[in-house]
Design an enzyme around this catalytic site. Structure first.
Site, PDB file in Angstrom:
ATOM      1  N   SER A  25       0.796  -1.220   0.000  1.00  0.00           N
ATOM      2  CA  SER A  25       0.000   0.000   0.000  1.00  0.00           C
ATOM      3  C   SER A  25       0.832   1.275   0.000  1.00  0.00           C
ATOM      4  O   SER A  25       2.047   1.262  -0.059  1.00  0.00           O
ATOM      5  CB  SER A  25      -0.954   0.044   1.195  1.00  0.00           C
ATOM      6  OG  SER A  25      -0.214   0.268   2.379  1.00  0.00           O
ATOM      7  N   TYR A  58      -3.106   0.538  -3.062  1.00  0.00           N
ATOM      8  CA  TYR A  58      -4.292   1.057  -2.379  1.00  0.00           C
ATOM      9  C   TYR A  58      -3.839   1.934  -1.222  1.00  0.00           C
ATOM     10  O   TYR A  58      -2.700   1.839  -0.754  1.00  0.00           O
ATOM     11  CB  TYR A  58      -5.185  -0.087  -1.877  1.00  0.00           C
ATOM     12  CG  TYR A  58      -4.508  -0.984  -0.873  1.00  0.00           C
ATOM     13  CD1 TYR A  58      -4.652  -0.745   0.494  1.00  0.00           C
ATOM     14  CD2 TYR A  58      -3.705  -2.042  -1.279  1.00  0.00           C
ATOM     15  CE1 TYR A  58      -4.010  -1.552   1.422  1.00  0.00           C
ATOM     16  CE2 TYR A  58      -3.066  -2.850  -0.357  1.00  0.00           C
ATOM     17  CZ  TYR A  58      -3.221  -2.601   0.987  1.00  0.00           C
ATOM     18  OH  TYR A  58      -2.577  -3.397   1.904  1.00  0.00           O
TER      19      TYR A  58
END
Length: 127
Positions: A25, A58
């Site tokens: 991430s 993400y």
């Protein structure tokens, strides 16, 4: 027909951390997420201005006001502390909505503090 449109962007953020041993991430200051309209866990494209690398990951919200931009996991191989990055989220929408859509573009300083927020980009302007 659905079109993929830019939803929000954080322009020229400075990477503050690169953590290879994290699950994955990009951690982003929650203030920047809110200002750009990018949500926690939303898929984003990260473009490294220094080396041209592009990646998808993400988001994870970081402490509000901290200025944190941390590439985590494998993405840490593509960015170093101090690199400038552009973080972009996209949205699918019908053509009618897309024609009216105005994304949020967040400009930050070298400490990842918000300098300005715009709703469109103009060719040739970096701010």
């Amino acid at each position: 027909m659905f079109l993929t449109m830019m939803k929000g962007k954080i322009h020229r953020a400075t990477v503050t951390e690169a953590n290879l041993n994290y699950v994955g991430s990009i951690t982003i200051d929650e203030e920047l997420l809110d200002a750009s309209g990018i949500l926690p866990n939303e898929k984003v494209q990260v473009v490294n201005i220094n080396n041209g690398a592009r990646l998808e990951t993400y988001t994870i919200p970081g402490p509000r006001g901290s200025g944190i931009i941390s590439l985590n996991g494998a993405a840490a191989r593509l960015c170093q502390i101090g690199d400038k990055v552009i973080i972009i989220a996209y949205a699918l929408m019908e053509e009618k909505e897309a024609k009216q859509w105005q994304p949020k573009v967040v400009f930050v300083d070298e400490y990842n503090k918000i300098v300005k927020i715009k709703e469109k980009e103009i060719h040739g302007q970096t701010e």
